[in-house]
Design an enzyme around this catalytic site. Sequence first.
Site, short mmCIF file in Angstrom:
data_model
loop_
_atom_site.label_atom_id
_atom_site.label_comp_id
_atom_site.label_asym_id
_atom_site.label_seq_id
_atom_site.Cartn_x
_atom_site.Cartn_y
_atom_site.Cartn_z
N CYS A 43 16.92 6.79 3.08
CA CYS A 43 18.33 6.50 2.81
C CYS A 43 18.53 5.03 2.45
CB CYS A 43 19.16 6.86 4.04
SG CYS A 43 20.79 6.12 4.06
N LYS A 52 23.26 3.73 -4.94
CA LYS A 52 24.68 3.36 -5.08
C LYS A 52 24.83 1.91 -5.50
CE LYS A 52 24.71 7.29 -4.03
NZ LYS A 52 23.53 8.06 -3.70
N VAL A 264 13.18 17.17 -8.52
CA VAL A 264 13.31 18.61 -8.32
C VAL A 264 13.31 18.97 -6.83
CG1 VAL A 264 12.34 19.19 -10.57
CG2 VAL A 264 10.81 18.94 -8.61
N ALA A 312 21.79 12.11 4.79
CA ALA A 312 21.61 11.11 5.85
C ALA A 312 22.62 11.30 6.98
CB ALA A 312 21.75 9.71 5.25
N HIS A 436 51.74 5.88 -2.14
CA HIS A 436 51.84 5.86 -3.60
C HIS A 436 51.68 4.43 -4.10
CE1 HIS A 436 53.13 6.90 -7.61
NE2 HIS A 436 53.93 5.83 -7.58
P1 NAD Z 1 18.11 19.11 -5.38
O1 NAD Z 1 17.54 20.27 -4.67
O2 NAD Z 1 19.50 18.68 -5.11
O3 NAD Z 1 18.03 19.37 -6.95
C1 NAD Z 1 16.85 19.67 -7.62
C2 NAD Z 1 17.19 20.37 -8.91
O4 NAD Z 1 15.99 20.53 -9.67
C3 NAD Z 1 17.78 21.77 -8.71
O5 NAD Z 1 18.94 21.90 -9.46
C4 NAD Z 1 16.64 22.68 -9.20
O6 NAD Z 1 17.13 23.86 -9.76
C5 NAD Z 1 15.97 21.82 -10.24
N1 NAD Z 1 14.58 22.14 -10.51
C6 NAD Z 1 13.62 22.49 -9.63
N2 NAD Z 1 12.44 22.65 -10.27
C7 NAD Z 1 12.66 22.39 -11.57
C8 NAD Z 1 11.84 22.37 -12.75
N3 NAD Z 1 10.53 22.63 -12.68
N4 NAD Z 1 12.41 22.07 -13.94
C9 NAD Z 1 13.73 21.77 -14.00
N5 NAD Z 1 14.55 21.77 -12.94
C10 NAD Z 1 14.03 22.07 -11.74
O7 NAD Z 1 17.06 17.92 -5.17
P2 NAD Z 1 17.17 16.38 -5.47
O8 NAD Z 1 18.21 16.11 -6.51
O9 NAD Z 1 15.77 15.96 -5.73
O10 NAD Z 1 17.68 15.79 -4.10
C11 NAD Z 1 16.93 16.00 -2.89
C12 NAD Z 1 17.84 16.02 -1.70
O11 NAD Z 1 18.40 14.75 -1.47
C13 NAD Z 1 18.98 17.01 -1.84
O12 NAD Z 1 19.13 17.76 -0.66
C14 NAD Z 1 20.17 16.14 -2.06
O13 NAD Z 1 21.37 16.71 -1.55
C15 NAD Z 1 19.80 14.85 -1.32
N6 NAD Z 1 20.50 13.74 -1.95
C16 NAD Z 1 21.81 13.54 -1.66
C17 NAD Z 1 22.50 12.53 -2.30
C18 NAD Z 1 23.94 12.30 -2.00
O14 NAD Z 1 24.41 12.70 -0.96
N7 NAD Z 1 24.71 11.68 -2.88
C19 NAD Z 1 21.88 11.74 -3.25
C20 NAD Z 1 20.56 11.99 -3.52
C21 NAD Z 1 19.87 13.01 -2.87
#
Ligand code: NAD
Length: 460
Positions: A43, A52, A264, A312, A436
């Site tokens: 995180c 961010k 992914v 997180a 507002h």
């Molecule tokens: P994710 O699971 O959110 O997304 C991965 C994406 O990759 C999915 O849409 C999936 O369908 C796609 N995918 C998988 N294999 C693929 C392939 N071979 N080709 C194309 N697409 C494919 O994972 P992430 O984005 O890596 O994030 C990991 C974790 O971290 C998540 O749980 C996310 O919520 C968390 N995270 C949260 C924040 C936030 O709160 N703002 C920010 C970053 C990450």
Amino acid sequence: MEVIQKELIIVGGGPAGYAAAIRAARHGMDVALVEADKLGGACLNRGCIPTKALLESSRLFARVRSGAFGVKGDVQFFLDEVVGRKDQLVDKLNKGIGMLIQSNKVSYYNATAAFTGEKTLKLSTGETLQGQKILLALGAAPVVPRSIEGIELAKTSDDVLAHRFGDYGKVVVIGGGVIGVELATFFSEIGSQVTILEGLPRILSPFSPDVTKYIGLALRRGGVKVTAGANVKKLVQQEQGIGVVYTEKEKENTVSADLVIVCVGRAPRKIEGLELCGAEFDRGILTNADGQTKKTDIYAVGDCVRGSIQLAHYATARAVSVVDKLAGKPSHTDLTCVPSCVYTNPPVARVGLSEEEAQSAGREVETGKFNLGGNGKSLIAGEERGYVKVIFEKGTEQLLGVELVAAEAPEMIGGFTTLVAMKAKRGDILRSIYPHPSVSEGFFEAVEDSLKQAIHVIYK
Ligand code: NAD
């Protein structure tokens, strides 16, 4: 060899581990915290905070460059300085956690731990610790799908945030999940030509179809090419850059990139000798609802747990509630009410049930929606292409969920989370006055809209 005895040993100093250590110490427990890298985990060091920080700079750059705010000029983006600012603030927060750990009298070990017995851990710095109870908060690491030939040519989000990449004129992002769309937003705002290749039929699939639609449109307006249903086959080194070969509707295409980022998903981490403590690992550590593994005194929380929500704030809340229970104290946190945010432009936030989830859970709902094109503050912020949606249960009028695509959505969702967690009723909300001009007025109007009473909506 001396064995150091502790009431509780926590392995992993991310948002789950360090929060658990502070809480345990405040409950009077004799606690040790072991972290191999820097405090703050993914995180702080490779995730939420660095992304961010970069997005804050790219957003400012894009806003000035748009000329839409009456502020113009030949602005330039200095990536090294932006990364330097990010590093400085990560460092500041990191030191802050160190001070909290120290002042709460947590015994801190900056070392890699490995099990050598059921409740015994050997540290890379030489010490041996034995705990009455052990809490594993090991986190997760980016998945690099080896099924994609040439995937070693791609960078992970860890590489990007550590600035381990060269040219970024053309960027391909594999995976249109949360990390994918946030990094796509960053690179498109700083002028890269960005393509997202998502395997599923839509990006941000855990969110509602409305969120996918609005964020898809926002990305496209920013020049991002979004291809859903893309099956990435291989990456090939070209004379200049990398060729990403994928199929879409069985047609093979190649897109060229200077930088390919793979996002992914993140896979739960393991610890050496885990089998010795008796906990089971199968795509993550297996625990019950109380964070307890198969072994009575071994617990696990956060991203290393199978099926955990990888956020997180969820990891922290869960870790703290496990420690409260260990200390025999009540825990009041509703762990089913978890907000989640995506820091796109505009950002997304949601909490509770979406309309689709409520319906598939058999709940009869009444919804209200307010499009922010009619909200003054959203227009001022230049982020009027969003909405606020509220989901009430019919009959009880209980607020089940809130979803918004709006400027400052992540700032607002905390308050809405309290409303959902306290099972607020529509009437409770309608008793309030919203300031507002503010984006939050959109929430109030969405609530009024659920009764077809929003002032700034024309009803036929
Ligand atoms: P994710 O699971 O959110 O997304 C991965 C994406 O990759 C999915 O849409 C999936 O369908 C796609 N995918 C998988 N294999 C693929 C392939 N071979 N080709 C194309 N697409 C494919 O994972 P992430 O984005 O890596 O994030 C990991 C974790 O971290 C998540 O749980 C996310 O919520 C968390 N995270 C949260 C924040 C936030 O709160 N703002 C920010 C970053 C990450």
